[in-house]
Design an enzyme around this catalytic site. Sequence first.
Site, PDB file in Angstrom:
ATOM      1  CE  LYS A  25      -3.871   2.049   2.832  1.00  0.00           C
ATOM      2  NZ  LYS A  25      -4.795   1.624   3.865  1.00  0.00           N
ATOM      3  CB  SER A  59      -8.115   3.577   2.929  1.00  0.00           C
ATOM      4  OG  SER A  59      -7.146   3.068   3.852  1.00  0.00           O
ATOM      5  CB  SER A  75      -8.226   1.039   5.846  1.00  0.00           C
ATOM      6  OG  SER A  75      -8.846   2.188   5.974  1.00  0.00           O
TER       7      SER A  75
END
Lengths: 478, 97
Positions: free
Chosen positions: A79, A154, A178
């Site tokens: 990420k 996210s 997330s």
Amino acid sequence: MDISTLSAKELGDCLFNKEISVKEVLDYTYKTIEEKDKDINAFVSLCKEEAYERGSVIQEMIDRGERLSPFMGVPIAIKDNMCTKGIKTTCCSKILENFVPNYNATAVEKVLDAGLIVVGKTNMDEFAMGSTNETSFYGPAKNPHDLEHVTGGSSGGSCAAVAAGEVKLALGSDTGGSIRQPSAYCGTVGFKPTYGTVSRYGLIAYASSLDQIGPIAGNVTDTALLLEIISGTDEKDSTSVKRDEYDFSSVLDMDVKGMRIGIPNDYISHGLNDEIKEKINETAEKLKAAGAEVTNFDLGLLDYVVPAYYVIACAEASSNLERFDGVKYGFRADNYEDLHTMYKRSRTKGFGKEVKSRIMLGSFVLSSGYYDAYYLKALKTKALIKKAFDDAFKNYDLILSPVAPSTAPKLGESLSDPIKMYLSDIYTVSVNLCSLPSISVPVGKSKEGLPIGVQFIGDCFGEKNCLRAASMMSNGEA
Amino acid sequence: MGKNTIDDETIEYVGILAKLELNDEEKEKAKKDMEEMLDYVDKLNELDTDDVLPMSHIFDSENAFREDVVTNGDGCEELLNNAPKVKENMIVVPKTI
């Protein structure tokens, strides 16, 4: 060899047994990304050169018979809020568009030490603030199961990359859901460990008391093995916790006989989509058939978790994001008269809408005159929520709950009504407020063809209980 | 209509705290967003928390000390590469005094 059907563990075995080379795996990975990512937008940057370079080093080690981990030579996506040395790390924000860290996050360092190969950085909501991946400066990632739907957020890019078969493993971070919510939307397995299990060093902070890095994979075994690799205490993160054991995968073959599993009543009545409710019931039946005791109970306080979470998360964000001022790194606005206007203009032009809105709310709730009424009130609410979970874990080993109230919404439908979007986190944020571990596992699809996930929430340090139930569900052993 | 009202003075103050420069249109939008969010957050007032201690972290933690030893070598060049404006190995900022 058909790489697409292998698990990460199987791929690691094939690499070690020299049935396939690291270069062949990387060729396959980048070819798949090239084909699929035009549509999915899971990656915001690729690091081909570094990957092939690292790959040849790893190949030499394999050729010498060395094995660093089960995943040696297996590609992984990271990420974009975790620092990667020499590789752009943007948090999907304009303000960090050109930021190149000169060090690795500890979690990244650990996957490299285990011989995994970082192939690229994945899309996310800007600074991890969002539940749909639509606040990304680079545009939304799209759900591989239906491109008109969001991935969730996210960590949307990490989940989409795994779901699309671009990679088999990814790292995400979870501040209010997330990792788990996009895993549920994309049909991946995602695990948010107990706070402190994985070092946050080098993770660009959103809300430090809630942020935790965790693994995302296509199955529970790969998820558990990846968690083993990234977890551990770190002197560079004073909130990292020294645990008694890290052998999470040792329980994967255990059954769930005698486990006490509770389903909170308000979690399955509160505006929950019928198909998801049905899946919760099916899951409960499977667990019962396998010998677990599954009962419903009242957990309470569900209406208060989201407001408490947003006050705390925004307060911490307003402080954490103060460092982005256009001085030492990141975007600097062109026109300014003095230092202060330089700060203000750089931040105003560099941050996106959702981020600015959360910084302002956070600044407000921390300001004198409002601190007690909002911030302190939220911290007291957090104590009440924690107490409710403590009471629940006196009677239960595990809590079974939905991950989100619905399947993945359509693109473009969420940002116009922030409170509605925030409410999509209603089942996930308590876990962060209370530092609990929770795993999201796919349990089927809706009539529309979108994945449905359920989560197993354990007490602090109860990862193994989460994994026992999750692995039973995914093996279909019941 | 919600019960919270954010006036011009408050939004100006929040802008200063948040180090953000909002135009009039953005200010109005921010006021509205914040009012809605505060109306929603006010739900917490339904809870009696008079005897509850605020909880920041779940686990007790103590100060963590370690020797301040340089372990990561000299990253001066890489660090300066990230700076928006550099002159002779220094980061350039507007006049501060």
